[in-house]
Write a protein that holds these residues in place. Structure first.
Motif, short mmCIF file in Angstrom:
data_model
loop_
_atom_site.label_atom_id
_atom_site.label_comp_id
_atom_site.label_asym_id
_atom_site.label_seq_id
_atom_site.Cartn_x
_atom_site.Cartn_y
_atom_site.Cartn_z
N VAL A 45 44.10 -65.50 49.06
CA VAL A 45 45.55 -65.68 48.89
C VAL A 45 45.87 -66.38 47.57
O VAL A 45 46.73 -65.92 46.80
CB VAL A 45 46.12 -66.47 50.08
N ILE A 46 45.19 -67.49 47.31
CA ILE A 46 45.50 -68.27 46.10
C ILE A 46 45.13 -67.47 44.85
O ILE A 46 45.88 -67.46 43.86
CB ILE A 46 44.76 -69.61 46.13
N GLY A 47 43.99 -66.78 44.89
CA GLY A 47 43.60 -65.96 43.73
C GLY A 47 44.61 -64.87 43.45
O GLY A 47 45.01 -64.64 42.30
N ALA A 48 45.04 -64.18 44.50
CA ALA A 48 46.03 -63.10 44.32
C ALA A 48 47.36 -63.66 43.83
O ALA A 48 48.01 -63.06 42.96
CB ALA A 48 46.21 -62.34 45.63
N LEU A 49 47.76 -64.80 44.37
CA LEU A 49 49.04 -65.40 43.95
C LEU A 49 48.97 -65.88 42.51
O LEU A 49 49.92 -65.68 41.73
CB LEU A 49 49.39 -66.57 44.88
N TRP A 50 47.87 -66.48 42.13
CA TRP A 50 47.68 -66.97 40.76
C TRP A 50 47.78 -65.80 39.77
O TRP A 50 48.52 -65.86 38.78
CB TRP A 50 46.33 -67.66 40.65
N ARG A 51 47.04 -64.74 40.06
CA ARG A 51 47.04 -63.59 39.14
C ARG A 51 48.40 -62.89 39.11
O ARG A 51 48.88 -62.51 38.04
CB ARG A 51 45.94 -62.60 39.54
N SER A 52 49.00 -62.69 40.27
CA SER A 52 50.28 -61.99 40.32
C SER A 52 51.38 -62.80 39.63
O SER A 52 52.29 -62.23 39.03
CB SER A 52 50.67 -61.67 41.76
N TRP A 53 51.29 -64.13 39.73
CA TRP A 53 52.29 -64.96 39.06
C TRP A 53 52.22 -64.78 37.55
O TRP A 53 53.23 -64.52 36.89
CB TRP A 53 52.09 -66.43 39.43
N PHE A 54 51.03 -64.92 36.97
CA PHE A 54 50.92 -64.85 35.52
C PHE A 54 51.12 -63.42 35.01
O PHE A 54 51.62 -63.22 33.90
CB PHE A 54 49.59 -65.42 35.05
N LEU A 55 50.75 -62.42 35.80
CA LEU A 55 51.05 -61.05 35.40
C LEU A 55 52.54 -60.76 35.44
O LEU A 55 53.02 -59.86 34.75
CB LEU A 55 50.31 -60.07 36.32
N SER A 56 53.29 -61.55 36.22
CA SER A 56 54.73 -61.34 36.30
C SER A 56 55.50 -62.12 35.24
O SER A 56 56.60 -61.71 34.85
CB SER A 56 55.24 -61.73 37.70
N VAL A 57 54.94 -63.23 34.76
CA VAL A 57 55.69 -64.07 33.80
C VAL A 57 55.17 -63.98 32.38
O VAL A 57 55.89 -64.33 31.44
CB VAL A 57 55.71 -65.54 34.26
N ASP A 58 53.92 -63.55 32.20
CA ASP A 58 53.39 -63.40 30.84
C ASP A 58 53.90 -62.10 30.23
O ASP A 58 54.00 -61.07 30.91
CB ASP A 58 51.85 -63.37 30.86
N ARG A 59 54.20 -62.15 28.95
CA ARG A 59 54.68 -60.94 28.28
C ARG A 59 53.54 -59.93 28.19
O ARG A 59 52.45 -60.26 27.72
CB ARG A 59 55.21 -61.25 26.89
N PRO A 60 53.77 -58.70 28.64
CA PRO A 60 52.69 -57.70 28.58
C PRO A 60 52.41 -57.27 27.15
O PRO A 60 53.27 -57.37 26.26
CB PRO A 60 53.26 -56.53 29.40
N VAL A 61 51.19 -56.80 26.92
CA VAL A 61 50.79 -56.31 25.61
C VAL A 61 50.10 -54.97 25.78
O VAL A 61 49.58 -54.64 26.85
CB VAL A 61 49.84 -57.30 24.90
N ASP A 62 50.09 -54.15 24.73
CA ASP A 62 49.40 -52.87 24.79
C ASP A 62 47.95 -53.05 24.38
O ASP A 62 47.48 -54.19 24.17
CB ASP A 62 50.12 -51.83 23.93
#
Length: 464
Positions: free
Chosen positions: A359-376
């Motif tokens: 749970v914590i691993g998935a939440l940690w990753r999903s949080w930063f994937l949602s707030v960090d600016r994506p790059v190509d």
């Protein structure tokens, strides 16, 4: 397999599988346990065919190891289980659910998985409202399942009924899933999925608004206090995610300090106004029997704190101690109404640590994937995507539900947890943003979107 047949499989099967995971009780009430077994077998067979036909590649470093740790602990618990037969059945059900979830994530581009989830939610919501309308107009009284697993005689608890025929009274309605809490959760997932797809430009505006109205109406008609509180948590998470995006990576510390302050203040206000909240939501001081259930579960867990009594998933009512562990008003409850207490009781502290890691691993990753600016691939910054918020918001909803229900441990709850855990882990290494598809041209109710492109990417969200 010809390209057309393969595209048909990729289009239809994921929706069918996710619908079954979301609405398993619908099949059980409609067809009985044997009929549900056939449906489940079709879902498993479809996952095998999907894997064989798509032949996905995967690397060990892109796999969340916590999943295997928890599965291993649950499987080993059969050896020391107080109810080994029930544990073997529970482990088998968890393994096949995990298999289906992983197959979907490995074989489908993430936008296609979301599209299938959206279609499955639409089916559940639409069929639920039509079912309740049919019961209210033609049956006009509470309706029992077609294949009840109890003696349908005498005065029965209302929880035994498929529908209570309360649509024209303003609810609560149970829909095809036979539970207002479960239907309310599906409606909340619909609000999250439809809202993010609409914001990302992946749904036609008219249809997106229409389905948001359907999900909102269903949410209101369920009158589920549990899901209302979960929705509040999701809204808070969304607000902090958007704020974090706005301030950028250099000023996030203030956001996190504010979040910690909000958490402390919320707990304090909850303690002060606890009785008032219970009265507002129509709950007794025992939280509809949950306090008694929690005390019973904690008592059992304390007897075997480290390894637990053996994994079983949802409790088996035919074995000790679950046949009379939680009984209220003639209803035998088959869950701890708290996922964390359930895991502790079943597989002890060692299992609880493994579950927390998922749970914590998935939440940690999903949080930063949602707030960090994506790059190509070249490192060039891309615009923020509303679609990137979806995994985090769905996971927050599942975690919030897990405080009052144990659904995150079975069926759609477990499948979505595993899907998000695996999808976010793959993107953590690939630096691939959660993109969105262009709006589909086909009917939004039943069929999935067109076949994926070679890259699985889409352009409907570029301007957001």
């Amino acid at each position: 397999m010809a390209s057309g047949r393969r595209n048909a499989l990729i289009g239809a099967y994921p929706t069918f599988a996710l619908f079954t995971l979301l609405a398993g009780q619908f099949w059980r009430n409609l067809l009985g346990w044997w009929g549900f077994g056939i449906i489940a077998a079709l879902v498993i067979a479809g996952a095998v065919v999907l894997l064989v036909q798509t032949k996905p590649t995967w690397k060990w470093r892109r796999v969340p190891k916590s999943t295997f740790a928890f599965l291993l602990i649950a499987t080993l618990s059969i050896a020391w289980s107080f109810y080994p037969g029930a544990s073997a059945l529970g482990v088998l059900l968890m393994l096949v659910t995990t298999f289906v979830a992983v197959a979907l994530v490995l074989c489908l581009p993430w936008p296609r998985f979301v599209r299938a989830l959206s279609a499955a939610i639409k089916w559940v919501l639409a069929l639920s409202l039509l079912f309740e309308l049919w019961v209210a107009i033609f049956i006009r009284e509470p309706l029992l399942p077609n294949f009840p697993d109890f003696e349908p005689e005498g005065k029965l608890p209302m929880a035994f009924y498929w529908s209570r025929a309360l649509l024209f009274d303003g609810g609560p309605v149970e829909g095809i899933v036979a539970s207002r809490n479960l239907l309310g959760m599906v409606a909340l997932l619909g609000l999250i999925v439809f809202g993010t797809l609409l914001a990302a430009g992946s749904m036609r505006r008219g249809w997106g608004i229409a389905w948001l109205v359907v999900a909102g109406l269903t949410f209101v008609l369920t009158r589920s206090a549990t899901v209302i509180l979960v929705a509040v948590i999701v809204l808070i998470a969304l607000a902090f995610a958007l704020w974090t995006r706005r301030v950028g990576p250099d000023r996030r510390r203030g956001v996190y300090f504010t979040a910690a302050g909000v958490l402390v203040a919320s707990v304090t206000l909850l303690a002060v106004f606890w009785n008032g909240l219970l009265e507002l939501f129509g709950k007794g001081e025992d939280l509809t029997g949950r306090l008694d259930i929690w005390n019973s579960v904690i008592g059992m867990a304390a007897e075997r704190p480290w390894a637990g009594w053996g994994w079983v998933g949802y409790w088996n009512p035919f074995v000790e101690p679950f046949n009379d562990l939680a009984v209220r008003k003639g209803v035998v409850y088959l869950q701890a109404h708290n996922a964390w207490l359930d895991v502790w009781m079943q597989v002890g502290i060692i299992g609880l640590l493994a579950f927390a890691a998922i749970v914590i691993g998935a939440l940690w990753r999903s949080w930063f994937l949602s707030v960090d600016r994506p790059v190509d691939a070249s490192g060039r910054a891309l615009p923020y995507s509303a679609a990137a918020l979806l995994p985090m918001l769905v996971l927050v909803a599942l975690i919030g539900q897990g405080l009052a229900e144990s659904r995150i441990l079975v069926e759609s709850g477990w499948a979505l947890l595993i899907a998000i855990a695996w999808a976010t882990k793959r993107r953590q290494w690939e630096h691939e943003p959660f993109e969105a598809e262009a709006p589909p041209r086909r009917s939004p109710l039943a069929r999935s979107a067109p076949a994926p492109t070679e890259s699985g990417a889409a352009t409907g969200d570029e301007a957001r």
